[in-house]
Design a protein around this motif. Sequence first.
Motif, mmCIF file in Angstrom:
data_model
loop_
_atom_site.group_PDB
_atom_site.id
_atom_site.type_symbol
_atom_site.label_atom_id
_atom_site.label_comp_id
_atom_site.label_asym_id
_atom_site.label_seq_id
_atom_site.Cartn_x
_atom_site.Cartn_y
_atom_site.Cartn_z
ATOM 1 N N LYS A 13 0.853 -1.193 0.000
ATOM 2 C CA LYS A 13 0.000 0.000 0.000
ATOM 3 C C LYS A 13 0.880 1.231 0.000
ATOM 4 O O LYS A 13 1.939 1.234 0.636
ATOM 5 N N PRO A 14 0.454 2.252 -0.695
ATOM 6 C CA PRO A 14 1.346 3.406 -0.855
ATOM 7 C C PRO A 14 1.302 4.379 0.316
ATOM 8 O O PRO A 14 0.380 4.354 1.123
ATOM 9 N N VAL A 15 2.344 5.216 0.361
ATOM 10 C CA VAL A 15 2.351 6.359 1.266
ATOM 11 C C VAL A 15 2.676 7.580 0.424
ATOM 12 O O VAL A 15 3.221 7.458 -0.661
ATOM 13 N N ILE A 16 2.316 8.740 0.928
ATOM 14 C CA ILE A 16 2.690 9.967 0.208
ATOM 15 C C ILE A 16 3.914 10.576 0.880
ATOM 16 O O ILE A 16 3.951 10.735 2.105
ATOM 17 N N ASP A 17 4.892 10.851 0.054
ATOM 18 C CA ASP A 17 6.134 11.429 0.548
ATOM 19 C C ASP A 17 5.948 12.941 0.649
ATOM 20 O O ASP A 17 5.946 13.668 -0.332
ATOM 21 N N HIS A 18 5.750 13.365 1.870
ATOM 22 C CA HIS A 18 5.435 14.743 2.210
ATOM 23 C C HIS A 18 6.430 15.729 1.582
ATOM 24 O O HIS A 18 6.077 16.777 1.069
ATOM 25 N N GLU A 19 7.711 15.355 1.613
ATOM 26 C CA GLU A 19 8.766 16.235 1.117
ATOM 27 C C GLU A 19 8.602 16.550 -0.370
ATOM 28 O O GLU A 19 8.940 17.639 -0.831
ATOM 29 N N ASN A 20 8.139 15.569 -1.120
ATOM 30 C CA ASN A 20 8.150 15.717 -2.572
ATOM 31 C C ASN A 20 6.780 15.985 -3.200
ATOM 32 O O ASN A 20 6.692 16.345 -4.366
ATOM 33 N N CYS A 21 5.716 15.778 -2.440
ATOM 34 C CA CYS A 21 4.377 15.926 -3.006
ATOM 35 C C CYS A 21 4.071 17.395 -3.356
ATOM 36 O O CYS A 21 4.316 18.298 -2.557
ATOM 37 N N THR A 22 3.564 17.598 -4.561
ATOM 38 C CA THR A 22 3.254 18.949 -5.033
ATOM 39 C C THR A 22 2.188 19.620 -4.159
ATOM 40 O O THR A 22 2.260 20.806 -3.860
#
Lengths: 135, 137, 650, 292
Positions: free
Chosen positions: C282-291
């Motif tokens: 299951k995915p996670v969102i990478d806070h650093e890179n998310c637009t």
Amino acid sequence: MFDPKIVAFFCKWCTSAGADLAGTSRMTYKPNIVGIRVMCSSRVDPEHILNAFKNGAEGVLIGGCHPGDCHYQSGNYKTLKRITLLKKMLNDLGIDKNRLRLEWISAAEGKRFTQVMDEFTDEIKKLGKLKINQL
Amino acid sequence: MTKKKAISSRKLTSEDADQLHDISGVNVYACYQCGNCSASCPAVEFMDIPPHLVIRLAQLGFIDELIEAETPWICAACITCTVKCPRGVDIAKVMEGLRQIVLRRDFEHINIREIDKKLREKLPQIALIGNFRKTIL
Amino acid sequence: MKRIGVFVCHCGINIAATVDIESVVKDLEDYPGVVLVQDYKYMCSDPGQNIIKEKIKSERLDGIVVAACSPTLHENTFRLTCKTVGMNPYSCEIANIREQCSWVHKNKDEATLKAKLIIRSIVEKALLDEELEPVQVPVIRKALVLGGGIAGIQAALSIANSGYEVILVEKQSSIGGRMAQLSETFPTLDCSQCILTPKMVDVAQHEKIRLMTYSELEDISGFVGNFKVKIRQKAKYVDWDKCTGCGLCIEKCPKKAPSEFDQGLEKRKAVFTPFPQAVPNKPVIDHENCTYFKTGKCQLCKIVCSFDAVDFDETETFVEEEVGAIVVATGYDVYPVLNMDEYGSGKLPDVIDGLTFERILSSSGPTGGEVRRPSDGTVPKEIVFIKCVGSRDPEHHFPYCSKICCMYTTKHAMLYKHRVHDGQPYIFYMDVRAGGKGYEEFYQRAQEEDNVIFLRGKVSKVYQDDDKVVVCGIDTIYGRNVEIRADMVVLAMAIRPSKGVEELTRLLKIAIDQNGFLTEAHPKLRPVESLSAGIYLAGCAQAPKDIPDTVAQASATASMVSNLFSQEYLLHDPLITGVNEDLCSGCGVCVSVCPYDARKLNKEEGIVEVNEVLCEGCGSCSAACPSGAAQQKNFTDTQLSNMVKAILSE
Amino acid sequence: MQVSYYPGCTLKTNAKNFETSALAVLDRLGVTAQELEDWYCCGVCFSQASDNLMQQIAPIRTLVKAKESGNPQLLTLCTMCYNTLKRSVEFIKADEEKLETIHKFMDREATRFYGDEVDVIDVLSLIKQIGLDKLKEAVVKKVKNLKIASYYGCMLLRPKEIAIDSPDDPSIMEDIILASGCENVYFPFRTECCGSYQIVNEPDIVKTRAKKIIGSALKNGADLMVILCPLCYYNLDEVQAEIRKEDPRFQTLPVLYITQLLALLLGLDLDIHDFSLHSVDPRPVLKRKGLL
Ligand SMILES: Cc1cc2nc3c(=O)[nH]c(=O)nc-3n(C[C@H](O)[C@H](O)[C@H](O)COP(=O)(O)OP(=O)(O)OC[C@H]3O[C@@H](n4cnc5c(N)ncnc54)[C@H](O)[C@@H]3O)c2cc1C
Ligand SMILES: Cc1cc2nc3c(=O)[nH]c(=O)nc-3n(C[C@H](O)[C@H](O)[C@H](O)COP(=O)(O)OP(=O)(O)OC[C@H]3O[C@@H](n4cnc5c(N)ncnc54)[C@H](O)[C@@H]3O)c2cc1C
Ligand code: SF4
Ligand code: SF4
Ligand code: SF4
Ligand code: SF4
Ligand code: SF4
Ligand code: SF4
Ligand code: SF4
Ligand code: SF4
């Protein structure tokens, strides 16, 4: 011939086991030193050492594990610190600091145990009777 | 061809080795023969014995062979080998030690006076004084 | 005063030949507190033990001293003897007149005198011995495993298969660790993922395992059998309860970042799973890179998700649990090429570390297993492998040997040769350490069959020249410098403990060595235990090691944990040091000397509090306490002082 | 700001243009370099022998003078001097016994030197300390596409104890070049030895080194090479002419002291340069780039 009485404290894990090894290997050494088995050399309070001198010991020996080998991680370092301090005090009390000795003897060093026993006994013999007025 | 001497136990502890140790202050026994010193030496191609083998011979007590070698006189004291050595062997100091042993036995490697006068005038002082390493002062 | 019985053993002639037993018996008969002295030929024999039992009853003894061999030998025997007739085992003491007297002295008079003094001193101890009961500690039969590499996976499965519950905490979003990144593994060259992924799935499906990925240990208190832990799960921004792992969000996400799993060779999305076989997948969102997090715009993932699983407002959460044992399996990092100034400081694109080469070799990797170099994607015709990079270099990096690189470099050269038949691999080495089953044979194969050229020496410099990487080294066997104009260079970088382990060990109060690896309780005999009871070590976190060793160690931790959990309650030696609250001044000296954090200062009350379970009974605090409040049980100041006096008595 | 300045033998003879340019640049950057009243030849190469203290006496005498000057920093321009003085400082700091012995030879010195009182500094570190921003502001001549190969040599980078930057991958010169508005070319031989004093009686070593170093800088597109040491200067500039004599195909590269280049960029008086001293004439490139 002067036959001194010497009290020793041996830690259970190393020095006392080293003494046992000397025994099982039937090595011999001088009988003047009588040992007390403590869990760790760091159990020895300087009070006990002074108490020994007060009650007629001509010398006191502490045996612990080699640095880094202490069963309780760092007990022998504490002992070293305490003994170093106490040695300084002994001079003030008029007791030759060589009457107190700290040795690291491992469970495998039966031979060394006997050497230390003989050496220390000889040294105390050389130092002669301990004369202290009061403690 | 000269015969190569075998390694014998007598060699391993010699007075010369002690002298080298005293002058250089270097413990050559730390060396594990990685060869980084030679691999990085700018003058290695001009040397008869590459630096790592100098250290090896020193370990084995062959100081007599090292004293006769050209290598210490080719060494430019650039200290590259020393900074490269993973075991903290100061090879540059060993080279100096070898030069010193020779000079202290009263053998000059060069005679500064024989250097061409024109060159002497042209060269920067630091080159000439640096080269005094090869001379008894 | 207590009624002490003294039992003097002859040990055949072992004691009796040198110690005058009769004289000893006589001497002790009058000693204060001694009500009975009895000698016998073999005290440890059944008849000998029976004498002790009878006398305890008939003489109403409440303490005994057996003057015999070393306590190491028979202290337990005689204490059990006492127990059978209802005497507290701690009321039984041993005077060692064999190993430390009869066997080491020749002169009978001297030995006899010494034996008397020894026995007297032990009588003094026995007179003041307290009756003690082992401290009973309940055990929570649930384990915490930190790190989800092969070590953590193996430990978790093994503990769970013994029927105990396990919480597996992994800081990445998937378990698998470094092994998941590997291509094929020495010495058998089987595909790493093929053997690993089934185990990962087992973990996910095991009913006894609670898998917590994207999580880290936040806090811990307690002691063996009774730890309280707090685990922090980082914000994933995807509600995994709703997410089905369909992957649509990943497909649609427009934002890319370098893939950690592929060692930066490939890109991944801002919403991502580290690799296709991830568990959980299951995915996670990478806070650093998310637009969206940067600019407030996008939300594409949220829009396409038909399960409404994306949740930008998700925050980190905390879970509190109680566990009885902890396995630390936090693994390793590879020392960054950045630190190698002489090899281009990480600025040369075709100079890479071994792990990156694993990705290039991996059939699931960015090149599909074809060997292509990073700079221009061409097939390298000459590759130089350099071993011991950063290892065995006390001057500049680390003194230790990283243990696995000799083997994996050999593997790399072989696999390269298998893929690029006309390619030439070179290996610069200083030693070949191939100690393991089948390892030497593996190395020989590389030499004999795969034409790997082994050059014995170090590389001093690597630099870029046009599209070649020039390698300057030496072959010390021949004593000649070597210069190779290679297409690519692979560095066998040193193995380092995982980032963040130092902080973790501070939380856990376990030690690390001078190189940052976890310290075992004993390098040979307790290699999987930490110095803190109940905390065990597995895998590369303890020291660099390969997969077979990792699995063996992990299995061993599982057996240690099962050992612990199979006990009804834990028994703790009662020879501990407590505190006499009336005497304690709250000075705190004892707190600072205790190696086990057993003592805590209660500032409000101005006294110290002792956790008896943590105390290992070294007695150091007893010696340090200025007020006499800290007295080690059965080694009190009075006891020791009386023992000294007894030795010095006439 | 004021620092003490130790010129050493070569700066007063063969390397005058290094001294004049460096002092002018520093002056423009607000630093007065005050020459020591009394100084002695440092002995050039630090004595590597651990049992010969005689050779430490000259550098330490100079350090005593520096201490007496009252300035906390002692500037050296020649890198050999830097190396020798700095290592003597380290040497004396590390060994009290040897310090004692050395002091016994100092009957004329009223001051005792213990090692920590004087900070021996090279000109690159000094510029960095002044600030690259300040340097940037002071630049008056903007150049385009001037590609500089920075050559470090040995003595600023080795041994580790006195290195001003990473011995294997330094960047201080490149940082200064960048701040001054020029472009850097990376060439792999920038930290490698030029052959040093072997020029005296083993000139082949130096020629081989010079070919490698110059060739590598040219190959990477350098217009100019900048250096810091009068001996490197000789070995890389003068020797190029000799190589050229032997091999007419050999391509040459002008070599300047880094401070000469900075002086040009800062628009300082051109009289401080004597370009006729250079064996590979830098004037054509400098003209082309608008610096002359
Ligand atoms: C290039 C290369 C090739 C190799 N090839 C082979 C081979 O062919 N054969 C072989 O036998 N071995 C090989 N190895 C060795 C093998 O990779 C290791 O033996 C094995 O991966 C060790 O597993 P581990 O579980 O101890 O560590 P890891 O695989 O590093 O797992 C540790 C896990 O813990 C997690 N973690 C770290 N810190 C924390 C924390 N604070 N909290 C929670 N989780 C944390 C990490 O994210 C990671 O998932 C190779 C190694 C390298 C570098
Ligand atoms: C010279 C030397 C020095 C060493 N030094 C070190 C060192 O410094 N440090 C270190 O860590 N390791 C050292 N080792 C290695 C160490 O000895 C071994 O790792 C260790 O002893 C292995 O233990 P083991 O129980 O597997 O085997 P063993 O010690 O061989 O024990 C096997 C036992 O099984 C018995 N046995 C055999 N067959 C049967 C049967 N059919 N039925 C019943 N019983 C049987 C044998 O009699 C024996 O008692 C050394 C080895 C050698 C040879
Ligand atoms: S100091 Fe001498 S031996 Fe060492 S690298 Fe330089 S020239 Fe070679
Ligand atoms: S670099 Fe050091 S360890 Fe390596 S061969 Fe040279 S002296 Fe020996
Ligand atoms: S108790 Fe000990 S001393 Fe006595 S017979 Fe048994 S072994 Fe020998
Ligand atoms: S978050 Fe939604 S779109 Fe993304 S994988 Fe999960 S279910 Fe699919
Ligand atoms: S918000 Fe946009 S950039 Fe961020 S993860 Fe979702 S799709 Fe990717
Ligand atoms: S395993 Fe081999 S390559 Fe790795 S550090 Fe040890 S000797 Fe060097
Ligand atoms: S006896 Fe040792 S372990 Fe126990 S509390 Fe005292 S210092 Fe700590
Ligand atoms: S050292 Fe003694 S008095 Fe001080 S806090 Fe500890 S128990 Fe109390």
